[in-house]
Design an enzyme around this catalytic site. Structure first.
Site, PDB file in Angstrom:
ATOM      1  N   ASN A 116       0.865  -1.178   0.000  1.00  0.00           N
ATOM      2  CA  ASN A 116       0.000   0.000   0.000  1.00  0.00           C
ATOM      3  C   ASN A 116       0.907   1.236   0.000  1.00  0.00           C
ATOM      4  OD1 ASN A 116      -1.867   1.998   0.396  1.00  0.00           O
ATOM      5  ND2 ASN A 116      -2.424   1.390   2.479  1.00  0.00           N
TER       6      ASN A 116
ATOM      7  N   LYS B  92       0.119   4.235  -0.454  1.00  0.00           N
ATOM      8  CA  LYS B  92      -0.546   5.446   0.067  1.00  0.00           C
ATOM      9  C   LYS B  92      -0.227   6.633  -0.853  1.00  0.00           C
ATOM     10  CE  LYS B  92      -0.366   3.398   4.601  1.00  0.00           C
ATOM     11  NZ  LYS B  92      -0.447   3.551   6.043  1.00  0.00           N
TER      12      LYS B  92
ATOM     13  N   HIS C  39      -9.743   1.397   4.256  1.00  0.00           N
ATOM     14  CA  HIS C  39      -8.501   1.587   5.023  1.00  0.00           C
ATOM     15  C   HIS C  39      -8.805   2.559   6.180  1.00  0.00           C
ATOM     16  CE1 HIS C  39      -4.481   2.809   6.151  1.00  0.00           C
ATOM     17  NE2 HIS C  39      -4.076   1.665   5.616  1.00  0.00           N
TER      18      HIS C  39
ATOM     19  N   GLU D   5      -7.286   4.987   7.263  1.00  0.00           N
ATOM     20  CA  GLU D   5      -7.062   6.401   6.921  1.00  0.00           C
ATOM     21  C   GLU D   5      -8.269   6.974   6.172  1.00  0.00           C
ATOM     22  OE1 GLU D   5      -3.239   5.747   5.097  1.00  0.00           O
ATOM     23  OE2 GLU D   5      -2.484   5.140   7.064  1.00  0.00           O
TER      24      GLU D   5
ATOM     25  N   GLU E 119      -6.034  -4.595  10.419  1.00  0.00           N
ATOM     26  CA  GLU E 119      -4.985  -3.604  10.645  1.00  0.00           C
ATOM     27  C   GLU E 119      -5.268  -2.832  11.931  1.00  0.00           C
ATOM     28  OE1 GLU E 119      -2.825  -2.499   6.784  1.00  0.00           O
ATOM     29  OE2 GLU E 119      -4.560  -1.181   6.942  1.00  0.00           O
TER      30      GLU E 119
ATOM     31  N   GLY F 245       2.069   2.459  10.704  1.00  0.00           N
ATOM     32  CA  GLY F 245       3.036   3.548  10.556  1.00  0.00           C
ATOM     33  C   GLY F 245       3.719   3.923  11.859  1.00  0.00           C
TER      34      GLY F 245
ATOM     35  N   SER G  98       2.886  -2.041  10.396  1.00  0.00           N
ATOM     36  CA  SER G  98       4.335  -2.144  10.610  1.00  0.00           C
ATOM     37  C   SER G  98       4.910  -3.518  10.286  1.00  0.00           C
ATOM     38  CB  SER G  98       4.696  -1.716  12.036  1.00  0.00           C
ATOM     39  OG  SER G  98       4.336  -0.358  12.241  1.00  0.00           O
TER      40      SER G  98
HETATM   41  P1  PGA Z   1       2.453   0.403   7.662  1.00  0.00           P
HETATM   42  O1  PGA Z   1       1.013   0.640   6.980  1.00  0.00           O
HETATM   43  O2  PGA Z   1       2.979  -0.909   7.143  1.00  0.00           O
HETATM   44  O3  PGA Z   1       3.282   1.581   7.249  1.00  0.00           O
HETATM   45  O4  PGA Z   1       2.217   0.334   9.139  1.00  0.00           O
HETATM   46  C1  PGA Z   1       0.136  -0.422   6.800  1.00  0.00           C
HETATM   47  C2  PGA Z   1      -1.150   0.086   6.168  1.00  0.00           C
HETATM   48  O5  PGA Z   1      -1.624   1.167   6.548  1.00  0.00           O
HETATM   49  O6  PGA Z   1      -1.725  -0.557   5.273  1.00  0.00           O
END
Ligand code: PGA
Length: 253
Positions: free
Chosen positions: A9, A11, A97, A99, A169, A175, A215
């Site tokens: 992803n 983003k 997601h 976000e 998630e 993140g 992560s």
């Molecule tokens: P990350 O993001 O691996 O940077 O924690 C995962 C995601 O939001 O899909």
């Protein structure tokens, strides 16, 4: 055996040229996937066609959109529809997601519509669920995720649900560099599978791929993916580095 998937992803990161370089570095590294092991690249919308064309001679490599609207067409400035993705040959989309839920107020109800329209167009939704830190601290993560599943997925027929990929998630792990332990991931994945089994039966539940996100890195992927109910990962930060993502791909069972 269920599909084992490492989904990148990106983003809102990378220029077009950087995106091309990253895909070239991964695809030219000699990594090949076969059988039940798959890679999916959720790239920014303007890069979808480029990414798709690069996957041409790479079996088991797919491209996903990071989002899609719930209507087929019309006066929705800035949005992307399922038929548009189909016209580009894109067959996966991330739906819900955290976000999108947080910054764009996407509700369980809207996400149910998006999942439905994706399926109507033979696009595989990668449906994200997961709790924020206060929910985890109150030990209410199981019922929180159950509600997300019930309100967004559980009006699907069994046949439809089998085409959905679920990504768990935990928001506190996205993140942050703070991964859920592989035991915490397994515990929630088992809970999700049990919920599906309670509604659709054990046989159906056993067919659904459930990815872990939050992560995931080269140094923890193999352990997390090794858990019995974890079928790969949805990877943000580490998917922007070719070597890291290649190692994550090699960590698939
Ligand atoms: P990350 O993001 O691996 O940077 O924690 C995962 C995601 O939001 O899909």
């Amino acid at each position: 055996m269920r599909k084992q998937i490492a989904a990148a992803n990106w983003k809102m990161n990378l220029s077009y040229q950087e995106g091309e370089q990253l895909l070239d570095a991964i695809l030219n590294s000699g990594i090949a996937l076969s059988g039940n092991r798959f890679a999916v690249f959720a790239v920014p919308a303007p890069y979808l066609a480029m990414a798709k064309s690069k996957m041409a001679n790479h079996p088991n490599f797919y491209v996903a959109a990071q989002n899609m609207y719930s209507k087929k067409s019309g006066a929705f400035t800035g949005e992307i529809s399922a038929p548009m993705l189909v016209s580009l040959g894109i067959d996966h989309v991330i739906i819900g997601h955290s976000e999108r839920r947080e910054y764009f107020n996407e509700s369980n109800e809207l996400l149910a519509e998006k999942v439905k329209i994706a399926l109507e167009h033979n696009i595989t939704p990668i449906f994200c669920c997961g709790e924020a830190l206060p929910v985890r601290e109150a030990n209410e993560q199981n019922s929180f995720v159950s509600t997300q599943l019930q309100e967004s997925l559980f009006s699907l027929t069994a046949e439809e649900l089998q085409k959905v990929v679920i990504a768990y998630e935990p928001i506190w792990a996205i993140g942050t560099g703070k991964t859920a332990s592989s035991e915490q991931a397994q515990e929630m994945h088992q809970h999700i599978r049990n919920e599906i089994a309670a509604k659709y039966g054990k046989e159906i539940a056993e067919t659904i791929s459930i990815l872990y996100g939050g992560s995931v890195k080269a140094n923890n992927a193999k352990e997390i993916f090794g858990k019995p109910d974890v079928d790969g990962g949805l990877v943000g930060g580490a998917s922007l580095i070719a070597d890291e993502f290649n190692q994550i791909l090699s960590g698939l069972k």
